[in-house]
Design a protein around this motif. Structure first.
Motif, PDB file in Angstrom:
ATOM      1  N   UNK A  12       1.020  -7.518   1.822  1.00  0.00           N
ATOM      2  CA  UNK A  12       0.750  -7.177   0.503  1.00  0.00           C
ATOM      3  C   UNK A  12       0.117  -8.219  -0.289  1.00  0.00           C
ATOM      4  N   UNK A  13      -0.150  -7.659  -1.623  1.00  0.00           N
ATOM      5  CA  UNK A  13      -0.874  -8.593  -2.369  1.00  0.00           C
ATOM      6  C   UNK A  13      -0.375  -8.728  -3.736  1.00  0.00           C
ATOM      7  N   UNK A  14       0.125  -9.975  -4.307  1.00  0.00           N
ATOM      8  CA  UNK A  14       0.619  -9.917  -5.608  1.00  0.00           C
ATOM      9  C   UNK A  14      -0.061 -10.980  -6.657  1.00  0.00           C
ATOM     10  N   UNK A  15      -0.181 -10.695  -7.757  1.00  0.00           N
ATOM     11  CA  UNK A  15      -0.677 -11.393  -8.705  1.00  0.00           C
ATOM     12  C   UNK A  15       0.410 -11.717  -9.722  1.00  0.00           C
ATOM     13  N   UNK A  16       0.523 -12.995 -10.254  1.00  0.00           N
ATOM     14  CA  UNK A  16       1.602 -13.425 -11.298  1.00  0.00           C
ATOM     15  C   UNK A  16       1.587 -14.791 -11.428  1.00  0.00           C
ATOM     16  N   UNK A  17       2.588 -14.961 -12.433  1.00  0.00           N
ATOM     17  CA  UNK A  17       2.892 -16.415 -12.620  1.00  0.00           C
ATOM     18  C   UNK A  17       3.737 -17.141 -11.802  1.00  0.00           C
ATOM     19  N   UNK A 248      -2.126   2.582   0.620  1.00  0.00           N
ATOM     20  CA  UNK A 248      -1.520   2.870   1.676  1.00  0.00           C
ATOM     21  C   UNK A 248      -0.043   3.006   1.352  1.00  0.00           C
ATOM     22  N   UNK A 249       0.587   2.400   0.380  1.00  0.00           N
ATOM     23  CA  UNK A 249       2.114   2.621   0.230  1.00  0.00           C
ATOM     24  C   UNK A 249       2.293   3.755  -0.526  1.00  0.00           C
ATOM     25  N   UNK A 255       4.205  10.756   2.790  1.00  0.00           N
ATOM     26  CA  UNK A 255       4.277  11.445   4.194  1.00  0.00           C
ATOM     27  C   UNK A 255       5.489  11.039   4.888  1.00  0.00           C
ATOM     28  N   UNK A 256       6.471  10.003   4.096  1.00  0.00           N
ATOM     29  CA  UNK A 256       7.576   9.738   4.747  1.00  0.00           C
ATOM     30  C   UNK A 256       8.443  10.922   5.070  1.00  0.00           C
ATOM     31  N   UNK A 284      10.398   1.201  10.931  1.00  0.00           N
ATOM     32  CA  UNK A 284      10.969   2.068  10.019  1.00  0.00           C
ATOM     33  C   UNK A 284      10.324   2.225   8.827  1.00  0.00           C
ATOM     34  N   UNK A 285       9.402   1.319   8.411  1.00  0.00           N
ATOM     35  CA  UNK A 285       8.662   1.320   7.121  1.00  0.00           C
ATOM     36  C   UNK A 285       7.505   2.322   7.128  1.00  0.00           C
ATOM     37  N   UNK A 286       7.057   2.315   8.535  1.00  0.00           N
ATOM     38  CA  UNK A 286       5.985   3.317   8.570  1.00  0.00           C
ATOM     39  C   UNK A 286       6.405   4.560   9.073  1.00  0.00           C
ATOM     40  N   UNK A 287       7.595   4.834   9.198  1.00  0.00           N
ATOM     41  CA  UNK A 287       8.072   6.200   9.673  1.00  0.00           C
ATOM     42  C   UNK A 287       7.797   6.508  11.015  1.00  0.00           C
ATOM     43  N   UNK A 288       7.860   5.588  11.926  1.00  0.00           N
ATOM     44  CA  UNK A 288       7.739   5.941  13.290  1.00  0.00           C
ATOM     45  C   UNK A 288       8.756   6.676  14.046  1.00  0.00           C
TER      46      UNK A 288
END
Ligand code: PEP
Ligand code: MG
Length: 553
Positions: A12-17, A248-249, A255-256, A284-288
């Motif tokens: 994942x990518x996050x922008x912040x302080x 993607x999320x 589709x979950x 799990x996260x990808x619903x395999x």
């Protein structure tokens, strides 16, 4: 802008302080005490309070991240009772006449250094736990809890080593990402980060420098890069990457829970390929729908000596339990060729890809094979384990394997150890020989899984390790595709199912063809499952079947 490189442990990518969380132990005032009894009492009161807090945390974690992840707080409570730990604190108070917070701080440093210097990666990760319980006691003694986020708006949390208890206590609605200087991918913090699905980077040396506090940063949990005060070009590039990962999320959310069924009602199983138990959250996260290939050789590759039956059992049992009734296909060790393990002391070979590898090692060194089989069968009592054998070339090999499996089952039965007598046994079809005689092999086993990586290498005579030969490796070569079709047809004639677990399973330009052939299962890296599901949902097999199959003739 400056860049810090760590190890990404949750994508994942996050922008912040960046908000830096400094530890209570950094604020300890060292002093000498005269009344050691009173100081010991202070310590004991703080320890009792810490234990009560841990009990509460266990309940909180149980609700938020499940029993397995909550267990750590149970373990922390036990660590608070450890006699060696208590003796060390006592000696520092009574003999060195130190105040309780210093006594705990010194004990924490000594114990953490001792754990960190151990060879075993599990024990190394425990260094963070001993620091964690000590931090808790020190915070109570100094009445200074530094674990909270001060900002009112969401921030990226930076810490030296974010302890599991701190991770759980943090207000998740305020966290955009985690960045720590220390930690290991095996540590509970990493595991929790993955379970929470928050971008996380560990080993980010220098992130705790005061001048970084409050800076605008970007965290790339995929690559482990952190950009401090990023320039415009980096902002634009990373924004693109973030958008892609969010898309993607969104796909996941859509589709979950949706079954992978084609427009005309053909079903297929979408499984995940994994290398260790740590990949289970991604399953799990990808619903395999299950695990199609657990490459057990990584257990051997990561070990300094032969992993024992009990060590392996613990790993397979945990995988079986984590899968919550879904099928977990564990492949027996596939050592040799590109996966060399020193302690196996295998003689050097001119051409190891065609040498004594995988099942050939197991059949020539049955004691190693039996240890793994015993562990696998024992684990079968805890979930839906299936066992798969790599590099098969003949019926006689499979019969020999089945004899050894029967011996193992007999031994376990005699010892009164529970196991599932109906554990499915399958083989990888990854040699042209196995594909050609798949009609005969299908009479021997419960399922096939086609290893297209090796099948392509052996069919096209192209070394998969040799980049220079890449140009000759046509992964869509009709010879490989025809062999796949032969295997699927032969399996169905004999009433068993066929999956594909090589990289070709995730090649979406072939999904329609695989569906047309009637492939029963595709096993791919977890991140590919949802895009693949999308492809299956869009396909109408009856419309394309005839055309695609005739092109193979
Ligand atoms: C294969 O050969 O396709 C396969 C899945 O096994 P590995 O890549 O581990 O050899
Ligand atoms: Mg292979």
């Amino acid at each position: 802008m400056h860049t810090i490189k760590g190890q990404g442990v949750c994508g994942g990518v996050a922008f912040g302080r960046l908000e830096l969380l400094k530890k209570a132990s950094k604020l300890i005032q060292r002093s000498h005490v005269e009344d050691t009894d009173k100081e010991w009492e202070r310590f004991e009161n703080a320890r009792a309070k810490a234990s009560a807090q841990l009990k509460e945390l266990y309940e909180k974690a149980l609700n938020e991240v499940g029993e397995e992840n909550a267990m750590i707080f149970d373990i922390h409570q036990m660590m608070l009772e450890d006699q060696d730990y208590l003796d060390s604190v006592k000696a520092n108070i009574w003999e060195q006449k130190l105040n309780a917070e210093s006594a705990v701080g010194i004990t924490a440093d000594n114990f953490a250094d001792m754990f960190a210097s151990m060879d075993d990666s599990y024990m190394q990760a425990r260094a963070a736990d001993v620091r964690d319980i000590s931090e808790r006691i020190i915070s109570i003694l100094t009445d200074s809890s530094n674990t909270g986020i001060k900002s009112d708006t969401p921030v990226i949390v930076g810490a030296e080593d974010l302890a599991p208890s701190e991770t759980v206590q943090l207000d998740k609605s305020k966290i955009l990402a985690f960045v720590t200087e220390k930690g290991s991918s095996n540590s509970h913090t990493s595991i929790l980060a993955r379970t929470m699905n928050i971008p996380a980077v560990i080993g980010a040396d220098g992130i705790m420098d005061d001048k970084n506090g409050g800076a605008d940063i970007i965290v790339d949990g995929f690559t482990g890069y952190i950009y401090v005060n990023p320039d415009m070009q980096t902002v634009l590039e990373m924004q693109k990457k973030k958008d892609k990962s969010e898309a993607q999320k969104a796909l996941l959310a859509k589709l979950r829970g949706v079954k992978p069924v084609t427009k005309d009602g053909q079903q297929i199983l979408l499984y995940a390929n994994i290398g260790s138990n740590e990949d289970m959250p991604a399953v799990y996260a990808n619903d395999a729908m299950g695990v199609g290939l657990f490459r057990s050789e990584f257990i051997y590759l990561e070990s300094k000596t032969y992993p024992t039956e009990d060590e392996q059992f613990a790993i397979y049992k945990s995988a079986a339990q984590k899968a919550l009734g879904k099928r977990v296909i564990i492949r027996t060790l596939d050592i040799g060729a590109d996966k060399q393990v020193d302690y196996f002391e295998m003689p050097k070979e001119e051409n190891p890809a065609m040498g004594v590898r995988a099942i050939r090692i197991c059949l020539t060194r049955p004691e190693i094979f039996k240890t793994q089989l015993r562990a696998l069968y024992r684990a079968s009592a805890f979930g839906k384990i299936a066992i798969m054998f790599p590099m098969i070339t003949s019926v006689s090999e499979v019969r020999k394997i089945k004899e050894i499996c029967a011996e193992v089952r007999k031994e376990l039965e005699a010892e009164g150890i529970p196991f599932n007598k109906n554990t499915e046994l399958g083989i990888m079809v990854e040699t042209p020989a196995a594909a050609v005689i798949s009609d005969k092999l299908a009479e021997e086993v419960d399922f096939f899984s086609i290893g297209t990586n090796d099948l392509t290498q052996y069919t096209l005579a192209v070394d998969r390790q040799n980049a220079a030969a890449d140009a000759f490796c046509d992964t869509h070569h009709p010879a490989v595709l025809r062999l796949i079709k032969t295997v699927v047809d032969n399996s169905h004639k004999h009433g068993i199912w066929t999956g594909i677990c090589g990289e070709l399973a995730g090649d979406m330009s072939l999904t329609e063809l695989f569906l047309a052939m009637g492939v029963d299962e595709l096993s791919v890296s977890p991140g590919l499952i949802l895009p693949l599901k999308q492809k299956v949902l869009e396909t109408n097999v009856s419309e394309i079947k005839e055309k695609l199959l005739s092109e193979l003739e």
